[in-house]
Design an enzyme around this catalytic site. Sequence first.
Site, short mmCIF file in Angstrom:
data_model
loop_
_atom_site.label_atom_id
_atom_site.label_comp_id
_atom_site.label_asym_id
_atom_site.label_seq_id
_atom_site.Cartn_x
_atom_site.Cartn_y
_atom_site.Cartn_z
N LYS A 245 -3.41 -1.11 -10.38
CA LYS A 245 -4.29 -2.93 -11.32
C LYS A 245 -5.51 -2.02 -11.23
O LYS A 245 -6.44 -3.40 -11.62
CB LYS A 245 -3.81 -4.01 -10.66
CG LYS A 245 -2.38 -4.43 -10.64
CD LYS A 245 -2.56 -6.13 -9.54
CE LYS A 245 -0.69 -6.35 -9.80
NZ LYS A 245 0.39 -5.26 -8.72
N CYS B 127 -7.08 -8.50 4.09
CA CYS B 127 -5.19 -8.25 5.12
C CYS B 127 -5.76 -8.37 6.39
O CYS B 127 -5.86 -9.10 7.02
CB CYS B 127 -5.42 -6.69 5.53
SG CYS B 127 -7.01 -5.62 6.17
N PHE C 123 -5.11 -3.26 -3.93
CA PHE C 123 -5.01 -3.52 -4.93
C PHE C 123 -6.35 -3.91 -4.61
O PHE C 123 -7.52 -4.11 -5.28
CB PHE C 123 -4.81 -4.55 -6.49
CG PHE C 123 -4.32 -5.65 -5.75
CD1 PHE C 123 -5.37 -6.66 -5.19
CD2 PHE C 123 -3.60 -6.18 -4.86
CE1 PHE C 123 -5.46 -7.58 -4.45
CE2 PHE C 123 -2.86 -7.17 -4.58
CZ PHE C 123 -4.72 -8.10 -4.13
#
Length: 805
Positions: free
Chosen positions: A229, A333, A201
Site C-alpha cells: 500500500k 499499534c 502500511f
Amino acid sequence: MDTHFVQKRYVDPRSRMIGPRHMRSSPIVAAAAGLCRYSTAADTASAMQRSSPPRVRNLIGGEFVESQSDASIDVINPATQEVVSRVPLTTNEEFRAAVAAAKHAFPSWRNTPVTSRQRIMLKLQELIRRDIDKLALNITTEQGKTLKDAQGDVFRGLEVVEHACGMASLQMGEFVSNVAHGIDTYSVREPLGVCAGICPFNFPAMIPLWMFPVAVTSGNTFVLKPSEKDPGASMMLAELAMEAGLPDGVLNIVHGTHDVVDNICDDEDIKAISFVGSNRAGMHIYGRAAAKGKRVQSNMGAKNHAVIMPDASPDATLNALVAAGFGAAGQRCMALSTVVFVGDSKPWVDELIEHAKALKVSAGVEPGADLGPVISREAKERICRLIQSGLESGARLVLDGRNIVVPGYEDGNFVGPTIIADVKNSMECYEEEIFGPVLLCMQADSLDEAIKIVNQNKYGNGASIFTTSGVAARKFQNEIEAGQASTMTSVPFLSIHSHYFIPINQCRCSVNPKAPAHLPLPPPDSITSPSNPLVKHCVKLRLSSSYRRSHASALLVGLTPIREFTRFRDTAAEEECEPLIECLFVLDGSDALDNAARVVRVSPTVMKKLSGLQTIESIEAAAAVVRIPKSFRNVEETDDCGGWFRTPHRILVLDGIQDPGNLGTLLRSAMAFGWDGAFLLPGCCDPFNDKALRAARGASFQLRIVSGDWAHLDSLRNRFRMAMMAGHPDNGEGPKVARSLSRELASSLSEKPLCLVLGSEGGGLSGESVRACELVSIPMAGEFESLNVSVAGGIFLFMLQPHRG
C-alpha cells in the site's frame, strides 16, 4: 533532473567478470537500461502529472530492477484516490534472485569489521536527516497521515539507526572463567545469514528502520518486503542506504502480497523473519516459518486501555486521551482504543466530545490537520462496520465521524473522531482491533474491576492509568498484565508511546518542558531485581533519547563523571545549581557520595543492568539519575539569543557530530579550556547520550549548550559581531583556501568574539559552514591523513581559548 555518470570498478556476482558500472542517479537515464534508483516520492508533483503512474522496482543485488510480472497493485493516495504508483507482484524467479544476492553478499559482509558497518549507519542517519522532509511527504502522499506524524514516523525509525551505530558494544559476548575446574566458558554473538522483514502500511519508514539497520549492522544480509500500500519510503531508504555505502546485495527489496510472504516463510536460505501487522497474518507467518525451523518475531494486534481515576487531572487527561486515541487516525499499534472510567463517566465523556470536535480532519498535507484519512476504502468500511456493530449491541454513539466530508477531498477515506459509550467487553467492537479514530468508553466501579477488564482482554500491548494517587499507580503497575504499563500522576504527559506527540526538531536534543519533576516512583533503599520498575526507567534513560527528553533526565554512569558533576555543583554559582542528582545507585557495601538526593544500594546484577558495563569490579561502578539542566536550550523561533550564553566570547559550534564519543570529548575540551558554551547544529547526536556523557565526564551538565539551526546561529553572530571560523583539513580541496592555525592567528583573535565550527569525522563540514566561515587547518609536517575530530578539536580549542584577565 541533471544526468551524470560515476564510474567504479566492481565484481559482478553473476558473471564474475570485472568491469565498469554506471551508478544511475537519474530515473530518465536508468530507464533506458531497465535499471533505476527510483522511489515513488522522488518527485511527487511530477509523478501526479504523468499520464501513466510510475512502476515501483525491486532492489536485487544493488540494482533497481523492473519486474517482469504483468500483475501489479495500485498505490493510491487515500486523501484523493489518485494512483501514485504501481507495485509489481514479484515473480518467484525474481524473489529467488533477491535471496541469492543476499546469500552471495553474506560471507564478505559478515567479515567486514563492525566499525566499518557502524560507519555506514552513521552516514545513513545523516542522509535520513537530510531527506526527512522528502520522506515525510512521500509517507503523507501514500499513507495519508499528517506531515507532522510522518516526520515522527521517520524520526522514530532514525532512533533505531542511531541504536545500530553502537553495534560494537551491543554484539559483545560473555566470558566466565573457571566455571568448573580448568574450564572457562564464553559466548560469541554471530550473524545468522539472510534475514527478512515483512512490513505493515501504518509506519512506512519506522518499521523498515526497526528491521534492516540492526540486522545488517550485526552482519546479516536482508530481504525486505514493504507494504504494497505504501512502498515508497522503503525504496527511498534503500537508496539512502546505498548512498551511505551499503554494499550490493546486503539489502534487497521485493514487492507483492501473500505469495511473496509464503516464499519468505518457505525459503531455506532465509534464517530469520521479523513481522509487524495483523493477528491473522502474524499467526500464519509464525506457524509457517517456525515449521521450517526459522527464527520468527511476530508483532501483531493490539487493544490499548487507559484507566481514568476520579482524581485524575481533567485538562491533562483529556488532552492526552484525544491525542492518543485519534492521532494518526488511530492507525498505530499503540493507539489508545479503550478508556475505562472508574466511577461516573458522563462528565468525562461530555468533555471528551468537545475536545474531539475541535480536531481538524483533512488531507495530511493541509496546514493544521490533526488527522488524515485511513489507508483504504476497505479499511474505512471495516471501521464503519465495527462502529455499527457496537450500536446494534446496545452501545451509544455519542460522536459519529463516519459521514464526515472534507472540502476539496470529497473522495478521501476520511473517518472523523468517533466516541462510543456504554461499551461491554462482549461486543465485537471491543473484541476486535478497530484500527481507526474510534474511542470506546467503558465504566468500572473500582480500580480492581478496571484492572480485571484490562487483563481479560486478549490483547496486551499497553495500558495506562491517570491518577494523582501513588497508591493507585503502584497497584496498577504491579497488577496490570499489559506488555507496557505506564502511569500519569500529576503532569500532562501520557506515556503510552507518548513520544509520538513530542514536537520533532532536526536536532534530537530537545527536552519536554512539562516532564515530571521527579522520579516516576519513590526510590527504595535497596534493589536486588533487575526487573524493578525504577531499574527499567533508568535503562530507558540510558538508551532512549526520546525517553530522556520526555523526563528531562539522564543517567550518568561512572564514579568519575558523577564526582566531577558534584564538584561542579559545590563550586557553581547559585543560578547554575539547578541540575540535581535525584537518585544515586551504588553497589551494596560501597561508600555513597554527598549531595545525592537519595542513595539506593543495588546488587551487582542490577548495577550491570543499570550501567550497561560488562564488568563492575572497578570502583567506577555507580550510576546517577540527573536532571538535564535548564542551561541546555532547544531554541524556538522567537527566542532572544541574548540570553543563551552569559558571555558569548568563545562558542564551540558542532556541525553534524554524530559520534557520541567525539561530541562528549569536544564538550569536555571546551569546558576545560574555558569556552563559554556550545551550539549544536542539526544532525548532532544527543549530548546526554550515555556514551557522550561518559566522554564528557560531566561537562554536558556544566557547559551551556544550545541546540538550533543556522538561522539561530546567524542571529547570535550578528548580535555579538562574532567571527566565524571552521576547522578544515589542508587537503587542497574545496572552494576556499584554508589558513594555517598559528599563535599569531590566535593572538589576533584574542579580543574578538569567535564561533569555532567543527564538522563530523565522516561527513566533514556542511556546505553552509564552508560558505559562512573562514577555513583554518592544523599544519602538519609530511603527508598524513587528517586528525580525528576530537583530537583536532582539542588543538583548536586550546589554541583559541579565551584569555581572561
